[in-house]
Design an enzyme around this catalytic site. Sequence first.
Site: not given
Length: 649
Positions: A574, A606, A492
């Site tokens: 995602d 994600h 991330s």
Amino acid sequence: MRLKRPVPVMLAMLAIATMLGSAYSEEKFSTQLIPREVLFGNPERTNPQISPDGTQLGYLAPVNGVLNVWIQTVGKDDARAITSDTKRGIRNFTWQYDNKHVLYTQDVGGDENWRLYQTEIATKQTKDLTPFEKVRVDLVAYDWRTPDTVLFQANKRDPKVFDVYRVNLKTGKIDMDTENPGDVQGWQADNALQVRAAQVDQPDGGTIIRVRNDMKAPWRELIKWGPDETFGGVVGFSPDNKKIWIATSVDVNASRLLEFDIASGERKVIASDPQFDVEGVVTNPKSNALEIVTFIKQRADYDFIDPQIKADYAVLQKVNHGDIASLSRTLDDSKWIVTFVSDDAPVTHYVYDRASKKATFLFTDRPALEKYKLSSMKPVEYTARDGMTIYGYLSTPAGMEAKNLPMVLFVHGGPWARDVWGYNRYAQWLTNRGYAVLQINFRGSTGYGKKYVNAGDRQWAEAMHTDLLDGKDWAVKQGVADANKACIMGGSYGGYATLAGVAFSPDAFACGVDIVGPSNLNTLLKTIPPYWSTLLSTFHKRMGDSEEVLNAQSPLFKADQIKVPLLIGQGANDPRVNKAESDQIVAAMRKNDKDVQYYVFPDEGHGFARPANNMAFNAAAENFLAKYLGGRAEAPSPDEAKLLESVKH
């Protein structure tokens, strides 16, 4: 079209890379290599929750390799799975107060459009309580006084905002409870399941907390703060529902817990620390009285409001050297399930009897880990180039001198989050392979007060980036790390930091591993989930509010400067960091004839929730690291190699 190597050829090549990367290191190790399966496979059992009446224990455990809810009668050997998920696994559940059902949320393929499910223990029948397409559902409140009603929020009416609904757990009937006027980011119900607080994000990034006296009364503003305060908000209501607890840094540096009288607006300070933000609270399961306020300093720190629970913690802290991470309690509060986390052991659970003050070992999440020597995690701090003190954690291989080691700079996501002390499977994995692991809470990280988080505003490719470089240099100067053998890795925001690290400072790292990291901040903000619309002002305040500023911090536009090899992993579904973020940086690198490996998992969002996917990507990652840093590695299994070949792009 890219030609794919046959699986046996790929497996052989990875095995050769493993042998070459590990040739020097086995002589240096006094510890066994921990199999990836032990670290990243499903836990044997996890997340134990005691039923409200204390007669049953629920927990998560695998069924045919997929996590499901299991139930066992206390004192009996009758454990059985009551759910039958066959895909991503169940990650959380809660007991219904009738002691006959459990509730849990689940999405599809990582799309984060959660649905609320109810499973009856006796029949093992599961009901989808919120059968909505392309709608996200989150629990808002559930209380023992209203055992047949749950409040949830959903963006069913408008994809951009969440309304609150009531669902009858007996009939499944759903009714609208509170409609979002268009600017509310989050809701809070009192202990009678009446929605009486709303958190509103302002156009400038500030916050308003609105309250109302009851469901029929008009909303009014209770407190307002500007965009430079920490990420605070409503924590809960007092037992009599006349007062509200709010965490905010207004008038101080770090967020403190304030209690407001809802009618008069009078406030008083419940708990505070000059440097560290309030992390959370513990309340009584039946009375809802406030008992503990928690802070995360170098380790967890507890501000005890109730002297009785302080005495219980004094007993428990002699049972295990870790920090108490969570409690599951019976409604009468006579029995607890206590979860401990420590840096050098798997997560451990005990049953605690409050009357006798006796704690009995229940289980660890990963008992197979107990035979291995795990690494310790040490809090560290150093001075950044502008004089700011930066905090973090350093882990080094167990049984090996912490001197001139290859190092992985493992960067947390968020970025408005932080690393904490305790068991971290990535730190254990990487140290076991021979690397020092440095986890830095760079400026912009939360938990350290508003000066710390605000110092990261619009600094994604500047001071937040140089904090990481300064951390690497600190580890080198300490003699821990080899300056020429450092890799940057993360997911991330950590994935973004990886791309920024190799693009903006192309000589700083030997390689990079990016997991679901954004490469272009403009396209990132254009493709965020619609229900993040109320947070856009905060994104612009913290990241930048013009295309020029965001482009200047986007690694995509510096891809031609990347010199070192990259490994990139992405989930196809995602909703936060769109697949295009990885596609475009990979395309730019290949256009420039740069070394990049790219894997896209079709059933992930994600991050990688399915153990098979996680272990396969980590097989690629540890062999990648072994090739460029020289640590040891476990050869990929045939299944891992086959999966990697199928998702290689």
